[in-house]
Motif scaffolding. Structure first.
Motif, short mmCIF file in Angstrom:
data_model
loop_
_atom_site.label_atom_id
_atom_site.label_comp_id
_atom_site.label_asym_id
_atom_site.label_seq_id
_atom_site.Cartn_x
_atom_site.Cartn_y
_atom_site.Cartn_z
N SER A 1 8.44 20.13 -15.39
CA SER A 1 8.93 21.52 -15.33
C SER A 1 8.03 22.35 -14.43
N THR A 2 8.63 23.38 -13.83
CA THR A 2 7.88 24.30 -12.99
C THR A 2 8.61 25.64 -12.99
N PHE A 3 8.13 26.58 -12.22
CA PHE A 3 8.74 27.90 -12.11
C PHE A 3 9.26 28.11 -10.69
N ALA A 4 10.22 29.00 -10.53
CA ALA A 4 10.72 29.37 -9.20
C ALA A 4 9.54 29.84 -8.36
N GLY A 5 9.54 29.46 -7.09
CA GLY A 5 8.47 29.87 -6.18
C GLY A 5 7.23 29.00 -6.25
N SER A 6 7.29 27.86 -6.91
CA SER A 6 6.11 27.00 -7.01
C SER A 6 6.42 25.60 -6.45
N ILE A 7 5.47 24.73 -6.58
CA ILE A 7 5.60 23.35 -6.10
C ILE A 7 5.49 22.41 -7.29
N ILE A 8 6.36 21.40 -7.30
CA ILE A 8 6.27 20.35 -8.31
C ILE A 8 6.25 19.02 -7.58
N GLN A 9 5.43 18.11 -8.06
CA GLN A 9 5.36 16.81 -7.41
C GLN A 9 5.07 15.73 -8.44
N GLY A 10 5.42 14.52 -8.06
CA GLY A 10 5.15 13.37 -8.92
C GLY A 10 5.53 12.09 -8.20
N GLN A 11 5.02 10.99 -8.71
CA GLN A 11 5.34 9.69 -8.13
C GLN A 11 6.68 9.21 -8.67
N LEU A 12 7.42 8.49 -7.82
CA LEU A 12 8.74 8.00 -8.20
C LEU A 12 8.68 6.71 -8.99
N GLY A 13 7.58 5.98 -8.90
CA GLY A 13 7.49 4.65 -9.50
C GLY A 13 7.61 3.60 -8.41
N SER A 14 7.42 2.36 -8.77
CA SER A 14 7.39 1.27 -7.80
C SER A 14 8.70 1.08 -7.06
N VAL A 15 8.61 1.06 -5.74
CA VAL A 15 9.71 0.70 -4.86
C VAL A 15 9.30 -0.62 -4.21
N GLN A 16 10.22 -1.58 -4.17
CA GLN A 16 9.87 -2.91 -3.66
C GLN A 16 10.93 -3.43 -2.71
N VAL A 17 10.49 -3.97 -1.58
CA VAL A 17 11.36 -4.70 -0.66
C VAL A 17 11.06 -6.18 -0.87
N VAL A 18 12.12 -6.98 -1.05
CA VAL A 18 12.00 -8.43 -1.18
C VAL A 18 12.85 -9.06 -0.09
N ASP A 19 12.19 -9.78 0.81
CA ASP A 19 12.85 -10.42 1.95
C ASP A 19 12.80 -11.93 1.74
N GLN A 20 13.94 -12.51 1.39
CA GLN A 20 14.02 -13.96 1.17
C GLN A 20 14.93 -14.62 2.21
N ARG A 21 14.95 -14.05 3.41
CA ARG A 21 15.79 -14.59 4.47
C ARG A 21 15.16 -15.79 5.16
N ALA A 22 13.88 -16.05 4.92
CA ALA A 22 13.15 -17.15 5.56
C ALA A 22 13.31 -17.09 7.07
N ALA A 23 13.25 -15.90 7.62
CA ALA A 23 13.49 -15.68 9.05
C ALA A 23 12.26 -15.99 9.88
N LEU A 24 12.48 -16.47 11.09
CA LEU A 24 11.39 -16.71 12.03
C LEU A 24 10.75 -15.39 12.43
N ASN A 25 11.57 -14.36 12.60
CA ASN A 25 11.09 -13.01 12.90
C ASN A 25 11.50 -12.13 11.72
N ALA A 26 10.67 -12.09 10.70
CA ALA A 26 11.01 -11.41 9.44
C ALA A 26 10.54 -9.96 9.46
N THR A 27 11.18 -9.14 10.29
CA THR A 27 10.83 -7.73 10.33
C THR A 27 11.96 -6.92 9.70
N TRP A 28 11.63 -5.74 9.20
CA TRP A 28 12.62 -4.87 8.58
C TRP A 28 12.06 -3.45 8.54
#
Length: 179
Positions: A52-79
């Motif tokens: 919770s916060t008030f109008a005219g202020s700043i609120i912040q927080g972490q979203l929790g773990s975000v994960q990328v899983v690349d199982q393409r077994a690619a020779l050039n595994a970029t994303w």
């Protein structure tokens, strides 16, 4: 005791040299196999409450773990993983009931963990590099390497709440995607 008789028979005949057998016909078999690939996926928390916060202020927080899983077994595994946000709204969504994406800031922070080879690059490693979500932004990327890989980070969201908004519970959708 009787001794057995051993009889030898000598064959007389013409001695001829043995000829090689004719080569048997041949046939080739082409053998193949496939190395299967899986998906390039991204996982993010279903929901988070920044508090919770008030109008005219700043609120912040972490979203929790975000994960990328690349199982393409690619020779050039970029994303590249991107992040975007809708506006925060409450009620009918009138101007007094919205916080536009230009007032929402995001930074990925450093990787919490990673697997595989290559270079993992956070979009915004520190709070000083936070970006607004007025347009889709790079959250994380993998710029080199091959084979299967993964990375996990815990991004932070900072909302600059206008002084003109009304009281209420504001909701937005933050979308992470990877390609």
């Amino acid at each position: 005791m009787r001794k057995p008789l051993l009889a030898l028979t000598v064959l007389a005949g013409v001695v001829t040299a043995a000829t090689p057998a004719a080569a048997a016909p041949t046939d080739d078999t082409i053998v193949t196999f496939s190395v299967g690939t899986a998906n390039l996926e991204i996982f993010a928390p279903t929901s988070v409450n920044l508090g919770s916060t008030f109008a005219g202020s700043i609120i912040q927080g972490q979203l929790g773990s975000v994960q990328v899983v690349d199982q393409r077994a690619a020779l050039n595994a970029t994303w590249v993983a991107t992040v975007s946000s809708t506006e925060f709204t409450t009620g009918s969504g009138s101007p007094e009931e919205t916080v536009p994406p230009g007032l929402i800031e995001y930074w990925s922070g450093p990787p919490l963990s990673s697997t595989g080879t290559g270079t993992f690059v956070p979009g915004q490693p520190t709070q000083a590099e936070a970006v607004t979500l007025s347009v889709p932004r790079t959250a994380f990327s993998k710029t080199s390497g091959s084979g299967n890989n993964s990375v996990t980070w815990n991004p932070t969201l900072r909302v600059n709440v206008p002084g003109t908004v009304v009281a209420g519970t504001y909701t937005a959708t933050v979308t992470h995607s990877v390609a």
